[in-house]
Motif scaffolding. Structure first.
Motif, PDB file in Angstrom:
ATOM      1  N   VAL A 149     -35.958 -43.325 -13.793  1.00  0.00           N
ATOM      2  CA  VAL A 149     -34.621 -42.872 -13.417  1.00  0.00           C
ATOM      3  C   VAL A 149     -34.650 -42.171 -12.066  1.00  0.00           C
ATOM      4  N   LEU A 150     -35.616 -41.280 -11.850  1.00  0.00           N
ATOM      5  CA  LEU A 150     -35.684 -40.589 -10.567  1.00  0.00           C
ATOM      6  C   LEU A 150     -36.087 -41.539  -9.446  1.00  0.00           C
ATOM      7  N   ALA A 151     -36.906 -42.529  -9.749  1.00  0.00           N
ATOM      8  CA  ALA A 151     -37.244 -43.534  -8.738  1.00  0.00           C
ATOM      9  C   ALA A 151     -36.000 -44.314  -8.333  1.00  0.00           C
ATOM     10  N   ALA A 152     -35.206 -44.720  -9.322  1.00  0.00           N
ATOM     11  CA  ALA A 152     -33.960 -45.424  -9.026  1.00  0.00           C
ATOM     12  C   ALA A 152     -32.970 -44.502  -8.309  1.00  0.00           C
ATOM     13  N   LEU A 153     -32.957 -43.236  -8.689  1.00  0.00           N
ATOM     14  CA  LEU A 153     -32.060 -42.277  -8.044  1.00  0.00           C
ATOM     15  C   LEU A 153     -32.427 -42.103  -6.567  1.00  0.00           C
ATOM     16  N   ALA A 154     -33.720 -42.135  -6.253  1.00  0.00           N
ATOM     17  CA  ALA A 154     -34.159 -42.036  -4.861  1.00  0.00           C
ATOM     18  C   ALA A 154     -33.624 -43.201  -4.039  1.00  0.00           C
ATOM     19  N   VAL A 155     -33.585 -44.385  -4.651  1.00  0.00           N
ATOM     20  CA  VAL A 155     -33.037 -45.555  -3.963  1.00  0.00           C
ATOM     21  C   VAL A 155     -31.554 -45.363  -3.695  1.00  0.00           C
ATOM     22  N   VAL A 156     -30.847 -44.823  -4.659  1.00  0.00           N
ATOM     23  CA  VAL A 156     -29.395 -44.680  -4.554  1.00  0.00           C
ATOM     24  C   VAL A 156     -29.004 -43.568  -3.582  1.00  0.00           C
ATOM     25  N   LEU A 157     -29.661 -42.421  -3.668  1.00  0.00           N
ATOM     26  CA  LEU A 157     -29.254 -41.271  -2.865  1.00  0.00           C
ATOM     27  C   LEU A 157     -29.525 -41.469  -1.377  1.00  0.00           C
TER      28      LEU A 157
END
Length: 337
Positions: free
Chosen positions: A255-263
């Motif tokens: 989730v945090l890896a995907a969040l890094a992509v999004v942010l």
């Protein structure tokens, strides 16, 4: 015949950017003005205000580093002989990749700066795998990023070491994979964007000017697209979806890896965001810092504009998988939990 083509290209080069320049400036001005108007209309609340705030933050944060990157890439094109790189880099990609990856520690910039530089390195004869290793390592292991990580995680030198090892490992592994399986035809846009600025018969300062103008306005347009996509995802994804998975170790890392992509946060600032996510395990925070500088929405847009869609659709997923794996393996190796 060739001279007439070159002359015509030089004459038309500034005009070819006029549409992009207008769109870029209009988009930024419209959002900056629209943000204030919308804030008055809705009292500073709501999804539109959040979208404009995130969009402006990404663009304003990234533009100075993007400018640094295009100036450096222009200098490489205009003033550095192509033979220089073949001299300092090993001939075989298996050795050139780690050397180029380690060289990324010397460029104090974010991912926006590394994309145009990598493109110019390829044009100057650097093997793509080595240039891509530099592209990934430069925003992740430079001194500014490591110092900011140490400040964000006081008393946790293992986070600084973990970030450095995992990020450099990601750059080298992706470079080696690309050297083995990458195809020149995937770099479609790079082959189509050869400029008069790369013609050594043009005066050096003219080559520098043309290269900087081309790279800035081309990359700037894709930066706007990437920032808009990142802002949209920030508004669309409910915060509750993220908080509910914080207690599940494996899922929290993803989730945090995907969040890094999004942010799409600049690499010089992402450590402070990671440190603020106290509800997540430290291993997930490490994954956030390793993934963010090497694959995010604005970076994907910049890579698409520089190298082509065929490249980005292969490179981004590969980089994401390797970065997550490197973060997890490094965390286990040095005891980051």
């Amino acid at each position: 015949m060739s001279s007439s083509i070159s002359t015509r290209a030089k004459t038309d080069a500034p005009d070819s950017h006029s549409g992009t320049i207008g769109l870029l400036i209009a988009a930024i001005v419209a959002v900056l003005i629209g943000r204030q108007v919308l804030a008055l209309l809705i009292g500073g609340q709501g999804g539109v205000a959040t979208w404009t705030t995130v969009f402006c933050a990404i663009v304003v944060q990234a533009l100075p580093f993007l400018m640094l990157g295009v100036v450096l890439s222009g200098a490489i094109t205009a003033f550095v002989p192509a033979r220089f790189f073949s001299t300092i880099l090993p001939r075989r990609a298996v050795f050139a990749v780690p050397v180029a990856g380690a060289a990324g520690a010397l460029l104090p910039g974010c991912e926006c700066a590394s994309v145009p530089v990598a493109g110019r390195l390829m044009e100057r004869g650097v093997v793509p795998a080595a240039a891509l290793a530099f592209l990934l390592s430069a925003p992740a292991i430079n001194p500014i990023v490591l110092v900011s990580t140490a400040v964000a995680f006081p008393g946790r030198p293992d986070m600084v070491v973990g970030r450095f090892v995992a990020s450099l490992g990601t750059a080298v592994i992706v470079g080696w994979i690309w050297a083995r399986f990458g195809r020149p035809e995937w770099l479609t846009r790079l082959a189509a964007r050869r400029l008069p600025a790369a013609d050594d018969s043009t005066p050096p300062f003219e080559r520098f000017r043309l290269a900087v103008a081309h790279d800035f306005f081309e990359a700037g347009g894709f930066l706007v697209i990437g920032a808009a996509a990142a802002a949209t995802m920030n508004v669309v994804i409910p915060p509750d979806w993220i908080s509910t998975v914080a207690g599940i170790p494996v899922l929290s890392i993803l989730v945090l890896a995907a969040l890094a992509v999004v942010l799409s946060i600049c690499s010089e600032a992402d450590a402070f965001v990671a440190a603020s996510l106290t509800g997540f395990p430290v291993s997930a925070q490490l994954a956030f810092m390793v993934v963010g500088p090497v694959v995010d929405l604005k970076l994907i847009a910049l890579q698409t504009g520089t190298f082509g869609r065929a490249f980005a659709t292969r490179f981004a997923p590969l980089t994401f998988v390797v970065a997550v794996g490197a973060a997890v393996a490094t965390g286990l190796l040095i005891g980051v939990v």
